[in-house]
Design a protein around this motif. Sequence first.
Motif, PDB file in Angstrom:
ATOM      1  N   TYR A  44       0.989  -1.154  -0.054  1.00 45.74           N
ATOM      2  CA  TYR A  44      -0.021  -0.231  -0.181  1.00 45.74           C
ATOM      3  C   TYR A  44       0.703   1.266  -0.036  1.00 45.74           C
ATOM      4  O   TYR A  44       0.626   2.204  -0.719  1.00 45.74           O
ATOM      5  CB  TYR A  44      -0.719  -0.086   1.216  1.00 45.74           C
ATOM      6  CG  TYR A  44      -1.853   1.195   1.108  1.00 45.74           C
ATOM      7  CD1 TYR A  44      -3.097   1.122   0.698  1.00 45.74           C
ATOM      8  CD2 TYR A  44      -1.829   2.338   1.973  1.00 45.74           C
ATOM      9  CE1 TYR A  44      -4.266   2.196   0.783  1.00 45.74           C
ATOM     10  CE2 TYR A  44      -2.634   3.503   1.863  1.00 45.74           C
ATOM     11  CZ  TYR A  44      -3.798   3.296   1.265  1.00 45.74           C
ATOM     12  OH  TYR A  44      -4.605   4.171   1.346  1.00 45.74           O
ATOM     13  N   THR A  56      -9.241   4.365  -2.876  1.00 43.63           N
ATOM     14  CA  THR A  56      -7.770   3.887  -3.371  1.00 43.63           C
ATOM     15  C   THR A  56      -7.618   2.555  -3.582  1.00 43.63           C
ATOM     16  O   THR A  56      -7.937   1.724  -2.707  1.00 43.63           O
ATOM     17  CB  THR A  56      -7.035   4.399  -2.009  1.00 43.63           C
ATOM     18  OG1 THR A  56      -7.024   5.613  -1.739  1.00 43.63           O
ATOM     19  CG2 THR A  56      -5.382   3.891  -2.520  1.00 43.63           C
ATOM     20  N   GLY A  57      -7.515   2.417  -5.060  1.00 41.98           N
ATOM     21  CA  GLY A  57      -7.320   0.969  -5.340  1.00 41.98           C
ATOM     22  C   GLY A  57      -8.729   0.274  -5.573  1.00 41.98           C
ATOM     23  O   GLY A  57      -8.728  -1.099  -6.036  1.00 41.98           O
ATOM     24  N   ARG A  88       4.672   0.342  -5.466  1.00 42.89           N
ATOM     25  CA  ARG A  88       3.241   0.366  -4.813  1.00 42.89           C
ATOM     26  C   ARG A  88       2.357  -0.505  -5.709  1.00 42.89           C
ATOM     27  O   ARG A  88       2.262  -0.136  -6.996  1.00 42.89           O
ATOM     28  CB  ARG A  88       2.967   1.838  -4.742  1.00 42.89           C
ATOM     29  CG  ARG A  88       1.636   2.204  -4.133  1.00 42.89           C
ATOM     30  CD  ARG A  88       1.245   3.705  -4.132  1.00 42.89           C
ATOM     31  NE  ARG A  88       2.127   4.723  -3.674  1.00 42.89           N
ATOM     32  CZ  ARG A  88       2.403   5.392  -2.243  1.00 42.89           C
ATOM     33  NH1 ARG A  88       1.366   4.896  -1.750  1.00 42.89           N
ATOM     34  NH2 ARG A  88       3.263   5.976  -2.193  1.00 42.89           N
ATOM     35  N   ASP A  89       1.379  -1.093  -4.804  1.00 42.74           N
ATOM     36  CA  ASP A  89       0.467  -1.958  -5.740  1.00 42.74           C
ATOM     37  C   ASP A  89      -0.773  -2.078  -4.784  1.00 42.74           C
ATOM     38  O   ASP A  89      -0.848  -2.890  -3.928  1.00 42.74           O
ATOM     39  CB  ASP A  89       1.202  -3.425  -5.926  1.00 42.74           C
ATOM     40  CG  ASP A  89       0.354  -4.178  -7.025  1.00 42.74           C
ATOM     41  OD1 ASP A  89      -1.028  -3.802  -6.997  1.00 42.74           O
ATOM     42  OD2 ASP A  89       0.838  -4.973  -7.508  1.00 42.74           O
ATOM     43  N   TYR A  90      -1.778  -1.378  -5.359  1.00 42.53           N
ATOM     44  CA  TYR A  90      -3.188  -1.143  -4.351  1.00 42.53           C
ATOM     45  C   TYR A  90      -3.763  -2.658  -4.339  1.00 42.53           C
ATOM     46  O   TYR A  90      -4.364  -3.003  -3.510  1.00 42.53           O
ATOM     47  CB  TYR A  90      -3.959  -0.094  -4.836  1.00 42.53           C
ATOM     48  CG  TYR A  90      -3.352   1.121  -4.495  1.00 42.53           C
ATOM     49  CD1 TYR A  90      -2.823   1.312  -3.214  1.00 42.53           C
ATOM     50  CD2 TYR A  90      -3.238   2.327  -5.369  1.00 42.53           C
ATOM     51  CE1 TYR A  90      -2.299   2.634  -2.841  1.00 42.53           C
ATOM     52  CE2 TYR A  90      -2.660   3.456  -5.195  1.00 42.53           C
ATOM     53  CZ  TYR A  90      -2.272   3.562  -3.866  1.00 42.53           C
ATOM     54  OH  TYR A  90      -1.732   5.068  -3.617  1.00 42.53           O
ATOM     55  N   LYS A  91      -3.674  -3.214  -5.571  1.00 46.92           N
ATOM     56  CA  LYS A  91      -4.380  -4.589  -5.896  1.00 46.92           C
ATOM     57  C   LYS A  91      -3.776  -5.696  -4.819  1.00 46.92           C
ATOM     58  O   LYS A  91      -4.361  -6.484  -4.112  1.00 46.92           O
ATOM     59  CB  LYS A  91      -4.296  -5.090  -7.167  1.00 46.92           C
ATOM     60  CG  LYS A  91      -5.349  -4.391  -8.078  1.00 46.92           C
ATOM     61  CD  LYS A  91      -5.462  -4.824  -9.624  1.00 46.92           C
ATOM     62  CE  LYS A  91      -6.219  -4.245 -10.427  1.00 46.92           C
ATOM     63  NZ  LYS A  91      -6.272  -4.796 -11.849  1.00 46.92           N
ATOM     64  N   MET A 139      -9.195   2.650   2.309  1.00 50.57           N
ATOM     65  CA  MET A 139      -9.120   2.287   0.849  1.00 50.57           C
ATOM     66  C   MET A 139     -10.529   2.724   0.331  1.00 50.57           C
ATOM     67  O   MET A 139     -10.703   3.332  -0.787  1.00 50.57           O
ATOM     68  CB  MET A 139      -8.829   1.062   0.570  1.00 50.57           C
ATOM     69  CG  MET A 139      -7.387   0.716   0.938  1.00 50.57           C
ATOM     70  SD  MET A 139      -6.702  -0.790   0.397  1.00 50.57           S
ATOM     71  CE  MET A 139      -6.235  -0.815  -1.294  1.00 50.57           C
TER      72      MET A 139
END
Length: 739
Positions: free
Chosen positions: A441, A480-481, A448-451, A475
């Motif tokens: 996150y 976000t994501g 950075r990888d929100y998934k 989130m």
Amino acid sequence: MAGHAYVPDAQTESSTTDTGVESEVEGVEQEDLPSQPPPPEERHKEGDPMSLSLGFSLIFLCCSPHHSLQCLLGKEACSPMHSQVCRLFPVKVSGYCVIFSLVFIKVPVAIGGTASGEPCIFPFLFQEKEYSECTTEGRGDGRLWSVNGSVVLYDRLLKVAEMGHAKAMEKVAYAMLFGDYLPQSIPQAKEIFEKLALEGSPKAQTALGFLYAAGLGVNSSQAKALVYYTFGALGGNLVAHMILGYRYWGGVGVPQSCESALTHYRLVANHVASDVSLTGGSAVQRIRLLDEVESPGSSSGMLEEDLIQYYQFLAEKGDVQAQVGLGQLHLHGGRGVEQNHQRAYEYFNQAANAGNTHAMAFLGKMYSEGSEYVAQNNDTALHYFKKAADLGNPVGQSGLGMAYLYGRGVPVNYDLALKYFQKAAEQGWVDGQLQLGTMYYNGIGVKRDYKQALKFFNLASQAGHILAFYNLAQMHATGTGVMRSCHTAVELFKNVCERGRWSERLMAAYGSFKEGDMDSALVQYLLLSEQGYEVAQSNVAFILDQSESIFNENETYPRALLHWTRAAAQGYTVARIKLGDYHFYGYGTDVDYETAVIHYRLASEQQHSAQAMFNLGYMHEKGLGIKQDIHLAKRFYDMAAEASPDAQVPVFLALCKLGLIYALEYLQDLNLKELLSQVDLDQLLGPEWDLYLMTVIALLLGTVIAYRQRQHQAVPRAPPAPPRPPAQPEQPAGEPEEQ
């Protein structure tokens, strides 16, 4: 907080020992006092034997009766956190609490009851009479009781409150409202709250809002309640914010507004999350009184005292699994076991010495986070984490990851932190999943990888970690994501808020209920229901439904109906069925079969309730609030039997009754006399049908007679009995016997 996933600071302490939130809880929990107080006049309840601490020259009272002897012999230190007497008698020698300077004296200590192992205080006054030992006076069950340190503290608090000290007055007023250590008196509590509210006390304003919302000691007024709650929230009261969040979320007394609910819930959740350690905080025990009464112990998850003692016996005999299990219970609390870091440390230490990796890792966590009993020590924590991680333990691997992530005892190394978190997450350990989500996150050591962050936060939330819920809520609140969803964010923030320290009141209310103090339990559950706890709403309705209460008789069912409605709105199936029952029988409202059908149908379609399906079948059978249809009635009965094995017997009886009614109605519609008059046997069987009938009857009769004769012949006869020997003639009375 909006741009970063939340993780505790390196020095964040456990929520059970940190007092940072206590200043915000606004009197709901009692600072420096047990979270589960006894009912009025019950200070330590004794049907059990008392523990006796023996001393030489000086008597030292320690954190629990179990370790009194070790304390006296100088093997253990006295923990101020668990010793109320240390606060009453601050004189200390080498860390011990000095009580008396006598030789070989016995000190009675409470075992069981609600005193939590506190020392008894003698002499004490009760109803203007002095007692120098435990007594049964004032109790109807004949059990012994006495007072303890907490009662003495409240007596002193009363004196301070009488001098006008605002904080003391707040404590005393809440104690009177709930019946904590003081006799419950809502009018007196209201009077104190009104004085404090005029002085601008947010705690008092929130309490007055509660009184007006619940109609306790005043006429119920949701408008006044909203005003007081608003002023309390403006003063920074977290409970008031939580209540307003629930009201805006559910549209209770205000127009429904998801965004307003989000604002209030997020503010409270920020405080709750900041007070949570990496262990996830203390356990929240949610006990439904309805389930508890119908099947005691099966749904509450509470451990029986005998079972706890059995585990303690196994642990003392060296059973490593029992030691680890008891250590975890005491570390987190819950299931009827109070949180006690000293006992947790002792059990973990015993298991770790036996080579258990889980115990080593949990010792590392205790040293990493620190508490009043275990001093924070990064080097010791790192030692235990390494030992556990080298043996493949996921808790130890996660602990090492935390050490490298925050530089606790080692240089910061994000690559090693990521490596250890991945190892822990692969084994399903919640801390590893949470920290991986945080790194993805925030882009710490990785892109950075929100998934990926969403994936790991979801995995951690399935294990119930409060910080996972908090980060997911952030989130969804900010989009976000994921697609922004106010509704989802509010539900997640609400879950976080309900893990705050005020949740301890749930067990306090349950304790009052178990002790038979229904008024105290009802008031406590009422406040929790105002905060949006669904289990508290259903418990309030249950108490009002089952017993007499502080409300007038004509108010009981309408109030119960209100709380069943609120619980049903949060998805509780039984509450939805209860709403149908209330409208079916006219409890608290007019009889309304159509509305009852609506509630039963909702419970049937949304929650697949067998009880609701059965009730719909009955209403179709009788034509109550819906068109009478025997075929639909049978269909709902069959669905109920498929939905629950428990419904199979009542469904079988209902179907038998339905079949009988159907047969009778068919025969009534058939008109047998007219049918028989239309039948012409001469045309059907011929003109000599009577001769045929007589012949058939004669053949049947002959067959029966022949069969009976064959049976008699087949029975074997018994052989003749052997002849008996002739009987000896009786000897005349006057003749002598032959020699």
